[in-house]
Write a protein that holds these residues in place. Sequence first.
Motif, PDB file in Angstrom:
ATOM      1  N   THR A  23       5.265  26.776  57.526  1.00 38.50           N
ATOM      2  CA  THR A  23       4.624  26.702  58.843  1.00 38.50           C
ATOM      3  C   THR A  23       5.056  25.465  59.627  1.00 38.50           C
ATOM      4  O   THR A  23       4.752  25.340  60.798  1.00 38.50           O
ATOM      5  N   GLU A  24       5.771  24.541  58.953  1.00 38.39           N
ATOM      6  CA  GLU A  24       6.186  23.324  59.662  1.00 38.39           C
ATOM      7  C   GLU A  24       7.560  23.435  60.309  1.00 38.39           C
ATOM      8  O   GLU A  24       7.999  22.518  60.986  1.00 38.39           O
ATOM      9  N   ILE A  25       8.239  24.547  60.098  1.00 42.12           N
ATOM     10  CA  ILE A  25       9.527  24.693  60.777  1.00 42.12           C
ATOM     11  C   ILE A  25       9.289  25.127  62.227  1.00 42.12           C
ATOM     12  O   ILE A  25       8.241  25.682  62.565  1.00 42.12           O
ATOM     13  N   ASP A  26      10.270  24.836  63.067  1.00 43.61           N
ATOM     14  CA  ASP A  26      10.171  25.164  64.491  1.00 43.61           C
ATOM     15  C   ASP A  26      10.522  26.643  64.688  1.00 43.61           C
ATOM     16  O   ASP A  26      11.683  27.033  64.601  1.00 43.61           O
ATOM     17  N   TYR A  27       9.474  27.455  64.947  1.00 44.15           N
ATOM     18  CA  TYR A  27       9.701  28.898  65.089  1.00 44.15           C
ATOM     19  C   TYR A  27      10.424  29.247  66.393  1.00 44.15           C
ATOM     20  O   TYR A  27      10.886  30.355  66.567  1.00 44.15           O
ATOM     21  N   GLY A  28      10.528  28.278  67.296  1.00 47.76           N
ATOM     22  CA  GLY A  28      11.295  28.481  68.533  1.00 47.76           C
ATOM     23  C   GLY A  28      12.795  28.499  68.281  1.00 47.76           C
ATOM     24  O   GLY A  28      13.569  28.849  69.164  1.00 47.76           O
ATOM     25  N   ARG A  29      13.206  28.093  67.072  1.00 44.53           N
ATOM     26  CA  ARG A  29      14.631  28.043  66.769  1.00 44.53           C
ATOM     27  C   ARG A  29      15.031  29.088  65.728  1.00 44.53           C
ATOM     28  O   ARG A  29      16.021  28.922  65.029  1.00 44.53           O
TER      29      ARG A  29
END
Length: 301
Positions: free
Chosen positions: A49-55
């Motif tokens: 959940t800490e990764i940037d889901y926009g990328r």
Amino acid sequence: MKTISGSRVIYNFTHGMEPIETIIPGEVIKVESNDCFFQQIAREDQVMTEIDYGRLNPATGPIYVEGAEPGDLLKVKILDIAVAGKGVAATVTKEGVLGDQATRSKIRIIDIEDGYATFEGVRIPIEPMIGVIGVAPAQKDGQWPTATPWKHGGNMDTTDIKKGSTLYLPVNQEGALLALGDCHALMGDGEICFTGLEVPAVVTIETGLIKGKTVEWPLVETDEYTAVIASGNNLDEALYAATSEAVKYMMRGLKLTWEDAYILASLSVDLKISQVVDPKKTARAAIPKNVLTAGKIIESL
Ligand code: CA
Ligand code: ZN
């Protein structure tokens, strides 16, 4: 040979997107492809959940193909997919075919060596494929996130989009505006848990143009068959669209009545699942080459 840098990416296929590079039909190029997480996952103890889901699902491009005009067919021959030495696979809470049983995320980093991926002692020969590949959609179709497959291509997650195959995409905009990313070193049909073996890769392609002929859905030609790749809100819709196109091609290509083409499709065409985990589901109808070749299909368009 031109190399298209993996630092130039899109997250949406749009009709008006700006090309970053121009090539001519017949030109062989290398395209640097990021993994679907844009290499944000490097360790198994990372928190999903800490990764940037926009990328997620970056696609390298768009690439302008000289002379491509709406109503043409863009031909993309996949000459090679050179994958990195390790990849990522993961469960994501609530995702995949068994989303209701997937109660926690788990990341696995998987080594790839000498053409094999090794997972928990199981050694599997890799079969690299391209997950996301597409062109500018038609204006009337609006814009599509790279995560979603549709008529312009996109996240089709189809195992047949591999080395040696030729993909045919409908040109909807001047220059076609090709972009690709999300390679998998391995994936079973369906992409059951939500990921393949996600890897950065360098893809070598040769583009070509077929003027004045187009298709409704992408086509992929392998050594054995030519498959219509269609997507829908569920598998039934995707299978319907793929079958409907395949029967139409058989009717035209073999000069059959619709009923005879329908029967012949029933005798020879394999319906295959591409993926059931993206925002739309994707299936394909594979017409064997001994029944009808890609050349004959295209001729009859
Ligand atoms: Ca994908
Ligand atoms: Zn992927």
